[in-house]
Write a protein that holds these residues in place. Structure first.
Motif, PDB file in Angstrom:
ATOM      1  N   LYS A   1      21.227  32.626  45.763  1.00 24.27           N
ATOM      2  CA  LYS A   1      22.021  32.406  44.570  1.00 24.27           C
ATOM      3  C   LYS A   1      22.913  33.634  44.383  1.00 24.27           C
ATOM      4  CE  LYS A   1      18.380  29.657  42.383  1.00 24.27           C
ATOM      5  NZ  LYS A   1      17.510  29.483  41.193  1.00 24.27           N
ATOM      6  N   ALA A   2      24.188  33.393  44.126  1.00 27.87           N
ATOM      7  CA  ALA A   2      25.110  34.521  44.026  1.00 27.87           C
ATOM      8  C   ALA A   2      26.176  34.280  42.976  1.00 27.87           C
ATOM      9  CB  ALA A   2      25.773  34.784  45.383  1.00 27.87           C
ATOM     10  N   ALA A   3      26.677  35.377  42.432  1.00 29.39           N
ATOM     11  CA  ALA A   3      27.824  35.363  41.531  1.00 29.39           C
ATOM     12  C   ALA A   3      28.989  35.971  42.306  1.00 29.39           C
ATOM     13  CB  ALA A   3      27.535  36.177  40.274  1.00 29.39           C
ATOM     14  N   ILE A   4      29.978  35.142  42.634  1.00 25.85           N
ATOM     15  CA  ILE A   4      31.127  35.594  43.411  1.00 25.85           C
ATOM     16  C   ILE A   4      32.264  35.882  42.438  1.00 25.85           C
ATOM     17  CG2 ILE A   4      32.710  35.040  45.276  1.00 25.85           C
ATOM     18  CD1 ILE A   4      30.617  33.111  46.335  1.00 25.85           C
ATOM     19  N   GLN A   5      32.553  37.162  42.247  1.00 22.16           N
ATOM     20  CA  GLN A   5      33.515  37.606  41.243  1.00 22.16           C
ATOM     21  C   GLN A   5      34.854  37.895  41.925  1.00 22.16           C
ATOM     22  OE1 GLN A   5      31.096  40.885  39.189  1.00 22.16           O
ATOM     23  NE2 GLN A   5      29.703  40.046  40.734  1.00 22.16           N
ATOM     24  N   PHE A   6      35.760  36.918  41.855  1.00 20.64           N
ATOM     25  CA  PHE A   6      37.041  37.035  42.553  1.00 20.64           C
ATOM     26  C   PHE A   6      37.932  38.077  41.872  1.00 20.64           C
ATOM     27  CE2 PHE A   6      35.585  32.764  43.696  1.00 20.64           C
ATOM     28  CZ  PHE A   6      35.736  32.812  45.081  1.00 20.64           C
ATOM     29  N   VAL A   7      38.510  38.941  42.690  1.00 18.99           N
ATOM     30  CA  VAL A   7      39.379  39.998  42.172  1.00 18.99           C
ATOM     31  C   VAL A   7      40.751  39.898  42.852  1.00 18.99           C
ATOM     32  CG1 VAL A   7      37.426  41.523  41.741  1.00 18.99           C
ATOM     33  CG2 VAL A   7      38.662  41.700  43.917  1.00 18.99           C
ATOM     34  N   HIS A   8      41.746  40.511  42.247  1.00 18.46           N
ATOM     35  CA  HIS A   8      43.081  40.549  42.843  1.00 18.46           C
ATOM     36  C   HIS A   8      43.022  41.452  44.076  1.00 18.46           C
ATOM     37  CE1 HIS A   8      47.427  41.112  43.200  1.00 18.46           C
ATOM     38  NE2 HIS A   8      47.538  40.013  42.455  1.00 18.46           N
ATOM     39  N   PRO A   9      43.700  41.096  45.159  1.00 19.67           N
ATOM     40  CA  PRO A   9      43.668  41.929  46.370  1.00 19.67           C
ATOM     41  C   PRO A   9      44.049  43.390  46.145  1.00 19.67           C
ATOM     42  CG  PRO A   9      44.640  39.798  46.861  1.00 19.67           C
ATOM     43  CD  PRO A   9      44.457  39.846  45.371  1.00 19.67           C
ATOM     44  N   THR A  10      44.884  43.661  45.158  1.00 16.65           N
ATOM     45  CA  THR A  10      45.264  45.053  44.896  1.00 16.65           C
ATOM     46  C   THR A  10      44.062  45.888  44.455  1.00 16.65           C
ATOM     47  OG1 THR A  10      45.950  44.439  42.655  1.00 16.65           O
ATOM     48  CG2 THR A  10      47.665  44.529  44.352  1.00 16.65           C
ATOM     49  N   ALA A  11      43.006  45.231  43.957  1.00 15.67           N
ATOM     50  CA  ALA A  11      41.796  45.950  43.549  1.00 15.67           C
ATOM     51  C   ALA A  11      41.106  46.594  44.750  1.00 15.67           C
ATOM     52  CB  ALA A  11      40.835  45.005  42.835  1.00 15.67           C
TER      53      ALA A  11
END
Length: 255
Positions: free
Chosen positions: A145-155
């Motif tokens: 089970k996972a929480a996938i926290q999408f971020v902007h590539p610039t991060a």
């Protein structure tokens, strides 16, 4: 090797959906060149670090495009290259927003291993950057089970110029964590870049070791901090299972 999941894939009601014609429960064997890399870990100096992830924007290929590394701090790094004929980078950009709100959409990706997916915010739209996907899937024989926290590539250090033309290349970047604990344990980058016959996905994962950090500053986080050293060192089996799973799911969805 084949996925050892006990999950049975599609349910009867899934076949009433408008996209049911794309369901395919047969997961093809991973490419021979990728399977060969499961035999042993690669030399650590050849591993791409998270800090150097923007090097993926350079033309050509890196020294290692398929394989896994066991790092000195107990973490691991996995690299997978997946050719995708007749696929475009914008298709994948759309996919990461579209699939995340329904289990049966998530099953399209890997029906033998994917169990459920939902957006933490409960919305049903096709955006993914800045949102968290809560998923359940088999990695090898283990239900994760996972929480996938999408971020902007610039991060992760990619420049605006490197990500500007989505017809040529798309970067999907995310922080990986537990949905039930305030702990993050890794990062991922999927680069999808245009080729003469479609696209190719270059996937990179960094897990464990220095990439394990607490989320927030509450009492639960303080309690969890005591066990962080125990989960920082990941077994070699986990690297192999992740490499195989990634190759399976990306090849399957590309088809």
């Amino acid at each position: 090797m084949t996925t050892q999941a006990t999950y049975m894939g599609y349910q009867t009601h899934d076949f009433e959906l408008p996209f049911a014609k794309f369901f395919n429960e047969t997961i093809a064997p991973i490419p021979a060149n990728v399977a060969a890399t499961l035999e042993h870990a690669l030399p650590t100096p050849e591993a791409l670090t998270l800090e150097n992830a923007p090097q993926m924007a350079e033309k050509g290929y890196q020294t290692v495009e398929n394989g896994y590394f066991l790092l000195p701090d107990g973490g691991l790094h996995v690299a997978v290259l997946t050719p995708m004929r007749d696929v475009t980078p914008p298709m994948w950009d759309w996919w990461f927003g579209w699939h995340g709100c329904q289990d049966n959409r998530y099953k399209l990706w890997h029906p033998a291993a994917h169990k459920s997916a939902r957006w933490e915010d409960g919305r049903d739209d096709e955006a993914y950057i800045g949102r968290t996907s809560i998923i359940e899937e088999y990695i090898g024989t283990s239900l994760e089970k996972a929480a996938i926290q999408f971020v902007h590539p610039t991060a992760l250090g990619f420049s605006e110029a490197q990500i500007a033309d989505k017809e040529e290349v798309v970067y999907i970047c995310a922080r990986l964590g537990y949905p039930h604990l305030p702990v993050d344990f890794g990062w991922l980058v999927h680069q999808v870049r245009k080729t003469a016959v479609g696209a190719e996905m270059r996937s990179r994962f960094w897990m464990g070791g220095k990439h394990i950090q607490l989320r927030g500053d509450n009492k639960l986080a303080q309690l969890v901090s005591a066990v962080l050293p125990k989960i920082a060192h990941l077994p070699e089996r986990q690297a192999k299972d992740l490499l195989q799973h990634c190759s399976e799911e990306m090849n399957h969805l590309a088809q």
